[in-house]
Each structure stands twice: as structure tokens, then as C-alpha cells.
Design an enzyme around this catalytic site. Structure first.
Site, PDB file in Angstrom:
ATOM      1  N   ASP A  54      -8.082  -5.190  -0.800  1.00  0.00           N
ATOM      2  CA  ASP A  54      -8.604  -5.955  -1.936  1.00  0.00           C
ATOM      3  C   ASP A  54      -8.426  -7.463  -1.830  1.00  0.00           C
ATOM      4  O   ASP A  54      -9.093  -8.211  -2.534  1.00  0.00           O
ATOM      5  CB  ASP A  54      -7.968  -5.450  -3.234  1.00  0.00           C
ATOM      6  CG  ASP A  54      -8.439  -4.049  -3.563  1.00  0.00           C
ATOM      7  OD1 ASP A  54      -9.655  -3.813  -3.472  1.00  0.00           O
ATOM      8  OD2 ASP A  54      -7.600  -3.186  -3.873  1.00  0.00           O
ATOM      9  N   HIS A  74       0.836  -1.202   0.000  1.00  0.00           N
ATOM     10  CA  HIS A  74       0.000   0.000   0.000  1.00  0.00           C
ATOM     11  C   HIS A  74       0.864   1.241   0.000  1.00  0.00           C
ATOM     12  O   HIS A  74       1.939   1.245   0.604  1.00  0.00           O
ATOM     13  CB  HIS A  74      -0.930   0.020   1.222  1.00  0.00           C
ATOM     14  CG  HIS A  74      -2.092   0.911   1.020  1.00  0.00           C
ATOM     15  ND1 HIS A  74      -2.034   2.259   1.282  1.00  0.00           N
ATOM     16  CD2 HIS A  74      -3.318   0.663   0.509  1.00  0.00           C
ATOM     17  CE1 HIS A  74      -3.196   2.799   0.967  1.00  0.00           C
ATOM     18  NE2 HIS A  74      -3.990   1.859   0.486  1.00  0.00           N
TER      19      HIS A  74
HETATM   20  C1  LIG Z   1      -0.474  -0.342  -3.903  1.00  0.00           C
HETATM   21  C2  LIG Z   1       0.863  -0.149  -4.607  1.00  0.00           C
HETATM   22  C3  LIG Z   1       0.611   0.397  -6.011  1.00  0.00           C
HETATM   23  C4  LIG Z   1       1.694   0.843  -3.810  1.00  0.00           C
HETATM   24  O1  LIG Z   1       2.862   1.048  -4.511  1.00  0.00           O
HETATM   25  P1  LIG Z   1       4.110   1.805  -3.888  1.00  0.00           P
HETATM   26  O2  LIG Z   1       3.649   2.907  -3.024  1.00  0.00           O
HETATM   27  O3  LIG Z   1       5.026   2.128  -4.999  1.00  0.00           O
HETATM   28  O4  LIG Z   1       4.737   0.672  -2.964  1.00  0.00           O
HETATM   29  P2  LIG Z   1       6.048   0.741  -2.064  1.00  0.00           P
HETATM   30  O5  LIG Z   1       6.795   1.996  -2.286  1.00  0.00           O
HETATM   31  O6  LIG Z   1       5.651   0.401  -0.663  1.00  0.00           O
HETATM   32  O7  LIG Z   1       6.891  -0.467  -2.651  1.00  0.00           O
HETATM   33  C5  LIG Z   1       8.043  -0.955  -1.977  1.00  0.00           C
HETATM   34  C6  LIG Z   1       8.604  -2.149  -2.684  1.00  0.00           C
HETATM   35  O8  LIG Z   1       7.688  -3.232  -2.615  1.00  0.00           O
HETATM   36  C7  LIG Z   1       7.320  -3.618  -3.925  1.00  0.00           C
HETATM   37  N1  LIG Z   1       5.906  -3.954  -3.897  1.00  0.00           N
HETATM   38  C8  LIG Z   1       4.920  -3.178  -3.410  1.00  0.00           C
HETATM   39  N2  LIG Z   1       3.763  -3.828  -3.543  1.00  0.00           N
HETATM   40  C9  LIG Z   1       4.038  -5.003  -4.122  1.00  0.00           C
HETATM   41  C10 LIG Z   1       3.242  -6.088  -4.497  1.00  0.00           C
HETATM   42  N3  LIG Z   1       1.945  -6.075  -4.305  1.00  0.00           N
HETATM   43  N4  LIG Z   1       3.848  -7.150  -5.067  1.00  0.00           N
HETATM   44  C11 LIG Z   1       5.166  -7.169  -5.252  1.00  0.00           C
HETATM   45  N5  LIG Z   1       5.974  -6.166  -4.913  1.00  0.00           N
HETATM   46  C12 LIG Z   1       5.400  -5.098  -4.350  1.00  0.00           C
HETATM   47  C13 LIG Z   1       7.613  -2.435  -4.791  1.00  0.00           C
HETATM   48  O9  LIG Z   1       7.782  -2.821  -6.144  1.00  0.00           O
HETATM   49  C14 LIG Z   1       8.880  -1.955  -4.153  1.00  0.00           C
HETATM   50  O10 LIG Z   1       9.901  -2.865  -4.494  1.00  0.00           O
HETATM   51  P3  LIG Z   1      11.414  -2.437  -4.658  1.00  0.00           P
HETATM   52  O11 LIG Z   1      11.803  -1.757  -3.388  1.00  0.00           O
HETATM   53  O12 LIG Z   1      12.098  -3.718  -4.930  1.00  0.00           O
HETATM   54  O13 LIG Z   1      11.394  -1.489  -5.825  1.00  0.00           O
HETATM   55  C15 LIG Z   1       1.627  -1.488  -4.676  1.00  0.00           C
HETATM   56  O14 LIG Z   1       1.785  -1.997  -3.385  1.00  0.00           O
HETATM   57  C16 LIG Z   1       0.965  -2.484  -5.582  1.00  0.00           C
HETATM   58  O15 LIG Z   1       1.149  -2.454  -6.789  1.00  0.00           O
HETATM   59  N6  LIG Z   1       0.180  -3.448  -5.008  1.00  0.00           N
HETATM   60  C17 LIG Z   1      -0.507  -4.414  -5.828  1.00  0.00           C
HETATM   61  C18 LIG Z   1      -1.776  -3.828  -6.401  1.00  0.00           C
HETATM   62  C19 LIG Z   1      -2.824  -3.638  -5.343  1.00  0.00           C
HETATM   63  O16 LIG Z   1      -3.103  -4.526  -4.566  1.00  0.00           O
HETATM   64  N7  LIG Z   1      -3.438  -2.450  -5.331  1.00  0.00           N
HETATM   65  C20 LIG Z   1      -4.485  -2.111  -4.422  1.00  0.00           C
HETATM   66  C21 LIG Z   1      -4.030  -1.072  -3.477  1.00  0.00           C
HETATM   67  S1  LIG Z   1      -5.280  -0.781  -2.232  1.00  0.00           S
END
Ligand SMILES: CC(C)(COP(=O)(O)OP(=O)(O)OC[C@H]1O[C@@H](n2cnc3c(N)ncnc32)[C@H](O)[C@@H]1OP(=O)(O)O)[C@@H](O)C(=O)NCCC(=O)NCCS
Length: 371
Positions: free
Chosen positions: A308, A257
Site C-alpha cells: 500500500d 505485514h
Molecule cells: C499489517 C499489520 C496489520 C500486520 O499486523 P501484525 O501481524 O500484528 O504485525 P506483527 O506481528 O509483525 O507486528 C510486530 C510488531 O510491529 C508492530 N507493527 C507492525 N506494523 C506496524 C506499523 N505499520 N507501524 C507501527 N508498528 C507496527 C506491531 O505493533 C508489533 O509491535 P510490538 O512487538 O511492539 O507489539 C500491521 O503491520 C499494520 O497495522 N500495518 C499498518 C497497516 C497497513 O499498512 N496495512 C496494510 C497491510 S497490506
């Protein structure tokens, strides 16, 4: 400022909802989400998010009457729906129908706060009917008209399935609506506020919000989470599945998130609901698969579930087709979107962030034949 994705940037003041990402807390107008999920009805939360206070009985009855009266689709939309049902995805249908709703709203282009409130309530009232009508038509079944004796959630199940829902199922769905109703400046709400900040109309703001919600990194994640659980098939497969996905640098949907750095409080409620519903309807496997995914994703990547993940399991067990899960998110978030748009109108300044230019400078035009 070179931070991507506007993290930590305060782009608006709001009295509607608040998050503490470190503690995993969410409040609607000062009420803890867990308290509301346990005790409130969706209709009370509609009132709360729009009026910034819980309703008394008379206020709630007035709102209920208005919402029930506005459930029926305008003939214009009812006529469009067979074509949409044959040719579009559910989210495209919703985006198009909400946009088309501007054509006949009784308040027209009246932009007074009272008219904006009524437009918001009409959109909240009609969205379940749009989704259910679409699903009935695309599956060749008769359209089921709204049932005035049922609440918002129960009536949706009635229109979707064509039979009176089990009260526990209706209560479960109602709680998911509460959990999805608002969430500060998420991508779709921010989109809605940006559109409203140009003094464009509510319908344009909602159409844009639905477009932003559709993506799998936002609202589309609940559908992807369900597909993932089906692919995993059984809990024992979860560990290898997650390892392979992470190895390919693919996202695990329903995890991570932008704001929460711990368990999403909505996921905590949904997890328990998924477990209980699984037991009640004899499908414990979904909870088992999702919790195996939860355990292994935390072990392998340190990520917590978001709203979700378990919502997908809950919706699946309520008999909701996977591609209606994001439209249902929209149905509930329509409350937050419209509340935020009204808040934006009430104290507006056009939203216009800056950008950092990183391209070349000081170039001189070269005639086309000399390039
Ligand atoms: C929600 C989301 C877009 C937030 O993205 P964000 O703010 O860029 O996330 P973060 O900065 O906390 O990410 C930190 C690391 O974890 C990874 N990461 C975050 N969510 C991830 C996931 N669901 N699966 C795999 N890796 C994930 C990122 O790629 C990043 O990796 P890195 O450090 O190797 O580059 C992301 O977590 C995501 O894509 N989740 C899956 C989709 C989802 O469930 N969306 C609904 C949100 S309510």
C-alpha cells in the site's frame, strides 16, 4: 490454541495464490508476481486466477468481449448512484452497489459453476464503472460511459477523467491491478470464503469482503499512506514524523505485514513504478517522501513497506483522489475474491473455527432483585 489472529493456521487449501513470507515471494497459480507484473495484462491475470492457466488468444478475446459488454451499469444501479454520490463514502457506495447488484443479475439464483463464473466476470466488469460514475456525480461532472475500445485499466481512467489516458499511465494502472488482484487468505478473502462456506451467494460474499477491506489495517492503508505522505510534506520531515508516531504507539501505514517478514515483492515493483512515474510526470517528491519514510521506518522499527505504501504515490500521480484508492484495491481484488469463492463452492465445508473460553465458569443464576 491461544494464538491471536489465526497466524500460521491453515484454514483452506487453494490453487490460486501462494506466499513465502520469509523470502518475500508471491505466486499466482505458480507464476511469480514480478514476472506477471512485468509481462502480463490484467485481463490475462483475471483469466489465470479463475481458470488456473494463462489464456490463449481466443480465450482472452472471449473474456475481453464479455468484460467489455458487462461494463455498463444496470439502470437500477445508475438510478441509485446520484443518491449514493451525495450521501456515502466511496467504500460504502461500493459495498451497497455490489450488494444491490444481486437484484438483477441475469443468472439470478442459478448457482451452477458456469453461472458463478459469469457473475464473477460481471462484478469485475462493473466495479470500475461504479467507482468512476460515483466520482463524476459527486463532483458535479457528466458521467462518462465506458469506452469499448479500451482495456480494463485504460477504460477506468477514461471514465474517471473523461479523456483518453496516456498509454503509459494506463499500463501503470494495469500493473497495479495485477499486483492487487489476489493475496491468499487475507482478511477480506477469508471473509468472502467464510460467507461462501455457508452456501450463501456470491454477492453476499463480495459485500462482506468489501466491508473487511475497508479497514485501515487492510485495504484502507493505501489511503492512510497517502495522507501520511502529505502530512510529512518533504523527505527531511520523515524521521521526526515516524519517531513521533511510534512514540504515540501509532501505526505507520503502508508498513508491516502479517505474512511477509521482509520486503513485500509487490512493494518492490511499486517502488520502481512510483519513481519512474514521478520522473515522467514531474512529481519526484512523492517517491522521495515515501522512500524517506521507508528508510526511517526500517531504521526505527525494522519494518518493511507493504503493497500500500508506494501504490498510494502511484495512484496520486495518476490523478486518483485519495478516497478512491481503497475502492481501486477492491476493483482489482474482486478477481481474487470471486476466484476464491468459486474455489470454496467447488469443495465446500462450512468454516467454523474453535474458540478458547476464558470467562468465568460454574455460576448460578441470581434473581434480578438479589444482584
Ligand atoms: C499489517 C499489520 C496489520 C500486520 O499486523 P501484525 O501481524 O500484528 O504485525 P506483527 O506481528 O509483525 O507486528 C510486530 C510488531 O510491529 C508492530 N507493527 C507492525 N506494523 C506496524 C506499523 N505499520 N507501524 C507501527 N508498528 C507496527 C506491531 O505493533 C508489533 O509491535 P510490538 O512487538 O511492539 O507489539 C500491521 O503491520 C499494520 O497495522 N500495518 C499498518 C497497516 C497497513 O499498512 N496495512 C496494510 C497491510 S497490506
Amino acid at each position: 490454541m491461544n494464538e491471536q489472529g489465526l497466524r500460521e493456521v491453515v484454514a483452506a487449501q487453494t490453487s490460486i495464490s501462494d506466499i513465502n513470507g520469509q523470502q518475500g515471494r508471491l505466486w499466482y497459480v505458480g507464476y511469480d508476481i514480478t514476472d506477471l507484473a512485468r509481462n502480463a495484462t490484467f485481463e490475462e491475470v483475471v483469466y489465470l486466477l479463475h481458470n488456473l492457466d494463462l489464456p490463449d488468444r481466443a480465450q482472452l478475446a472471449k473474456l475481453d468481449t464479455f468484460l467489455v459488454r458487462e461494463r455498463e451499469l444496470h439502470p437500477f444501479l445508475a438510478r441509485m448512484m446520484p443518491t449514493l454520490a451525495q450521501n456515502t463514502s466511496p467504500m460504502s457506495m461500493l459495498r451497497t452497489s455490489v450488494s444491490a447488484s444481486s437484484a438483477f443479475d441475469p443468472d439470478g439464483w442459478d448457482e451452477s459453476p458456469e453461472a458463478e463464473y459469469r457473475k464473477a466476470m460481471r462484478l469485475i466488469a462493473e466495479t470500475p464503472t461504479l467507482i468512476a460514475t460515483f466520482d463524476r456525480l459527486r463532483t458535479g461532472r457528466e458521467v462518462v460511459p465506458p469506452n469499448a475500445s479500451l482495456g480494463h485499466a485504460a477504460n477506468f481512467l477514461w471514465m474517471l477523467h473523461g479523456s483518453e489516458p496516456d498509454p503509459d499511465d494506463a499500463a501503470t494502472l494495469d500493473t497495479t491491478f495485477i499486483l492487487y488482484a489476489d493475496h491468499t487468505l487475507n482478511a477480506s478473502t477469508f471473509t468472502a470464503r467464510i460467507i461462501a462456506s455457508t452456501l450463501s451467494d456470491t454477492f453476499s460474499a463480495m459485500t462482506g469482503a468489501i466491508g473487511a477491506l475497508k479497514g485501515p489495517l487492510h485495504g484502507g492503508a493505501n489511503e492512510e499512506a497517502q495522507k501520511m505522505a502529505e502530512e510529512v510534506g518533504k523527505p527531511e520531515n520523515a524521521e521526526a514524523y515516524v519517531r513521533e508516531r511510534l512514540g504515540r504507539h501509532e501505526k505507520i501505514f503502508g508498513f508491516g505485514h502479517a505474512v511477509y517478514k521482509t520486503m513485500d515483492p509487490r512493494a518492490t515493483v511499486l517502488k520502481e513504478m512510483c519513481r519512474q512515474l514521478g520522473e515522467r510526470c514531474g512529481q519526484p517528491q512523492w517517491y522521495e517522501i515515501f522512500s524517506a519514510l521507508e528508510q526511517t521506518t526500517f531504521e526505527q522499527k525494522g519494518l518493511y513497506p507493504n503493497v500500500d505504501l508506494y501504490a498510494a504515490g502511484v495512484y496520486h500521480m495518476l490523478g486518483i483522489p485519495t478516497d478512491l484508492m481503497t475502492p481501486i484495491f477492491a476493483l482489482a481484488r474482486m478477481v481474487g475474491w470471486t476466484a476464491h469463492v468459486r474455489e470454496q463452492y467447488a469443495n465446500n465445508r462450512i468454516i467454523r473455527p474453535g474458540s478458547e473460553y476464558v470467562g468465568p465458569r460454574d455460576r448460578t443464576y441470581v434473581p434480578i432483585d438479589e444482584r
